[in-house]
Enzyme design. Sequence first.
Site, PDB file in Angstrom:
ATOM      1  N   HIS A 187      -1.833  14.928  13.246  1.00  0.00           N
ATOM      2  CA  HIS A 187      -3.118  15.403  13.767  1.00  0.00           C
ATOM      3  C   HIS A 187      -3.613  16.621  13.019  1.00  0.00           C
ATOM      4  O   HIS A 187      -4.805  16.808  12.819  1.00  0.00           O
ATOM      5  CB  HIS A 187      -2.993  15.733  15.251  1.00  0.00           C
ATOM      6  N   ARG A 294      -9.445  -2.683   6.742  1.00  0.00           N
ATOM      7  CA  ARG A 294      -8.042  -3.132   6.838  1.00  0.00           C
ATOM      8  C   ARG A 294      -7.751  -3.469   8.302  1.00  0.00           C
ATOM      9  O   ARG A 294      -7.511  -2.574   9.105  1.00  0.00           O
ATOM     10  CB  ARG A 294      -7.097  -2.029   6.381  1.00  0.00           C
ATOM     11  N   ARG A 330     -11.148  -7.648   5.702  1.00  0.00           N
ATOM     12  CA  ARG A 330      -9.995  -8.354   5.136  1.00  0.00           C
ATOM     13  C   ARG A 330      -9.189  -8.986   6.267  1.00  0.00           C
ATOM     14  O   ARG A 330      -8.901  -8.325   7.263  1.00  0.00           O
ATOM     15  CB  ARG A 330      -9.132  -7.355   4.363  1.00  0.00           C
ATOM     16  N   GLU A 429      -5.406  -9.142  -6.489  1.00  0.00           N
ATOM     17  CA  GLU A 429      -4.350  -8.116  -6.527  1.00  0.00           C
ATOM     18  C   GLU A 429      -3.024  -8.682  -7.020  1.00  0.00           C
ATOM     19  O   GLU A 429      -2.041  -7.964  -7.111  1.00  0.00           O
ATOM     20  CB  GLU A 429      -4.187  -7.453  -5.160  1.00  0.00           C
ATOM     21  N   ASN A 452      -4.197  -1.121  -5.923  1.00  0.00           N
ATOM     22  CA  ASN A 452      -2.895  -0.603  -5.471  1.00  0.00           C
ATOM     23  C   ASN A 452      -1.814  -1.648  -5.723  1.00  0.00           C
ATOM     24  O   ASN A 452      -0.737  -1.346  -6.218  1.00  0.00           O
ATOM     25  CB  ASN A 452      -2.932  -0.259  -3.975  1.00  0.00           C
ATOM     26  N   ASP A 453      -2.142  -2.879  -5.365  1.00  0.00           N
ATOM     27  CA  ASP A 453      -1.177  -3.957  -5.616  1.00  0.00           C
ATOM     28  C   ASP A 453      -1.305  -4.513  -7.029  1.00  0.00           C
ATOM     29  O   ASP A 453      -0.301  -4.832  -7.663  1.00  0.00           O
ATOM     30  CB  ASP A 453      -1.381  -5.081  -4.589  1.00  0.00           C
ATOM     31  N   ARG A 463       4.967   0.282  -5.981  1.00  0.00           N
ATOM     32  CA  ARG A 463       3.984   1.353  -5.766  1.00  0.00           C
ATOM     33  C   ARG A 463       4.531   2.518  -4.949  1.00  0.00           C
ATOM     34  O   ARG A 463       3.953   3.603  -4.945  1.00  0.00           O
ATOM     35  CB  ARG A 463       2.703   0.787  -5.128  1.00  0.00           C
ATOM     36  N   CYS A 500     -11.510  -2.157  -4.223  1.00  0.00           N
ATOM     37  CA  CYS A 500     -11.177  -1.456  -2.979  1.00  0.00           C
ATOM     38  C   CYS A 500      -9.816  -0.768  -3.064  1.00  0.00           C
ATOM     39  O   CYS A 500      -9.353  -0.202  -2.092  1.00  0.00           O
ATOM     40  CB  CYS A 500     -11.249  -2.404  -1.795  1.00  0.00           C
TER      41      CYS A 500
HETATM   42  C1  PEP Z   1      -4.822  -2.761  -2.725  1.00  0.00           C
HETATM   43  O1  PEP Z   1      -3.781  -3.422  -2.825  1.00  0.00           O
HETATM   44  O2  PEP Z   1      -5.382  -2.200  -3.688  1.00  0.00           O
HETATM   45  C2  PEP Z   1      -5.462  -2.576  -1.415  1.00  0.00           C
HETATM   46  C3  PEP Z   1      -6.651  -2.034  -1.311  1.00  0.00           C
HETATM   47  O3  PEP Z   1      -4.799  -2.984  -0.321  1.00  0.00           O
HETATM   48  P1  PEP Z   1      -3.554  -2.263   0.362  1.00  0.00           P
HETATM   49  O4  PEP Z   1      -3.487  -0.875  -0.205  1.00  0.00           O
HETATM   50  O5  PEP Z   1      -3.852  -2.310   1.813  1.00  0.00           O
HETATM   51  O6  PEP Z   1      -2.415  -3.129  -0.056  1.00  0.00           O
HETATM   52 MG    MG Z   2      -3.073  -4.785  -1.311  1.00  0.00          MG
END
Ligand code: PEP
Ligand code: MG
Length: 567
Positions: A187, A294, A330, A429, A452-453, A463, A500
């Site tokens: 918080h 998400r 998503r 991804e 990210n993936d 990651r 994203c």
């Molecule tokens: C990603 O993989 O880039 C993504 C936006 O999804 P998450 O971070 O929820 O896996």
């Molecule tokens: Mg992802």
Amino acid sequence: MTERYEGIKASGGLAIGNLYLFSREEVVVDDRKIREEEADDEFNKVKDSINAYIDQLSNNEGASEAQKNIAAAHTELLSDPYFTDTIESKIKNELKNSELALDETIKEMVEIMSQIDDDYLRERASDYKDIGLQVMYKLKKITPKDLAHLDKNSIVISKELTPSDTSNMDKEAVVGFATDLGGKTSHTSIIAQTLDMPALVGMGDISTKIKGGEKAILDGNEGLLIVNPSQEEIDNYTALIKEQKEKKERLKLIKDKEAVTKDGKKIEVSANIGNLEDLKIAIENGCDGVGLFRTEFLYMQSSEFPSEEKQFEVYKEATQMLGDKPLIIRTLDIGGDKGLDYFEFPKEENPFLGYRAIRLCLDKKEMFKDQLRALVRASAFGNLKIMIPFVVNINELKEARNMIEEIKKELDQEGIAYNKDLDVGIMVETSASIIMADKFIKYADFFSIGTNDLTQYTLAVDRGNENIADLYSNYNPAVLRAIKHVIDISHEAGKWTGMCGAFASDTEATKLLLGLGLDEFSGSSAKIAEIKDTIINSDQNKESEFAAKAIDCESTEEVESLVKEHK
Ligand code: PEP
Ligand code: MG
């Protein structure tokens, strides 16, 4: 002598001020056993104290949206019959006095919450600690110390700061805070971010190392607290603060503008959200839409798979809040590092490569159908689009689309409205979806790149693994080539590609991504204005020449230095 302490960055920004050491009253719990005839009175005392705290929480005039939400969450916890029943049983059956019964119940709740394997929910243990303490103060008739009257430019140092501490904090006087405890999702962090105040958490025992009154610099961007800084450091930071203030003022004027490049390319700058509260903040920050909702948080904060109706209400409200701006939702991306209390995932060697996201959804079609029906129904209320995560085979997308088509037929029969032109896209991804992008685009209305993936799978670098963190880079030319390939394929098919993943919020990369041809940037709300500012002041054609040079580099380092030089 100057001392430097490092902490977890909870909220960015810079501040110079004097340290104020805040400590809470220690409460000593009276652990007396009671006689049976005292039990009713003892329980009534706790009930009255709970009600007094609920009253205090309802009186939140002038509080921020985040603080109101916390007050509502606390009221809900206090009103939970399990909570009061446990206290009552300890008093009436075990003959413990009111203070002991309250103390034990809170400790049990904290213990339960602390064991949950989810950062966000685990942090909620601190909610229980906070309400326990506040109710205890009422029981003991203690008026707690507060942060309501402080000297100007105070940097508050404390073991931890609870929502109740921050709710009556003098926001004119406090310029930042740093605490011993807390994590990124605590918080303290959330409130610091909404107050737009620099803050550090998880600083170990900082509250025992300072006396209070010292001059200090709080650097929320670098995660640094400098106590007794040199005059040179003060001068440097004073100049930086001035610069940042000017930039902030300039960005305020930009946030609601359209992001159109100098040569006329319109770019959408959207936000990633996990709930409706995030959406409110995104709208306040001038988002052109939502590029990623998400939905797993809806599932994670529930005690069972959320029903179609429950989901429909949330998706409908989000759609309506955005009017005709796009809202990309998503479908459930659970598994990997995200679990559910009420569903047992198989034990796997590699959960990130395992039973997750669309794989799980297609295996549990009844459950998936509830989500898809909620989404298709909510599409009647605005510009909702569905996005399928983690696809590797065309068949996964086809199967999901078939389910959506079946649902549309059912809704036709039931006379329920939906958007007949509802777009269904995929998150790109996985390596398979990059390599097969030309096939996927036949069945996808849009692409959104989840870097990210994508970076993790393209580079075979976990990651979340700190040991190899320096290998995980979005600037690796292989990642950039993958991004370019995906964008080009979608454009050839007359469709669009957004991003994203967190790379979209990396403001150092905005020009590069613009040059690669990205149509939509979706990420942190706090970055929207800055990204728009860069786009408005850039020329897409020129940036595509720059991007061509970047993808021709041999190494991450080469790309990074190219990006640094290119302002
Ligand atoms: C990603 O993989 O880039 C993504 C936006 O999804 P998450 O971070 O929820 O896996
Ligand atoms: Mg992802």
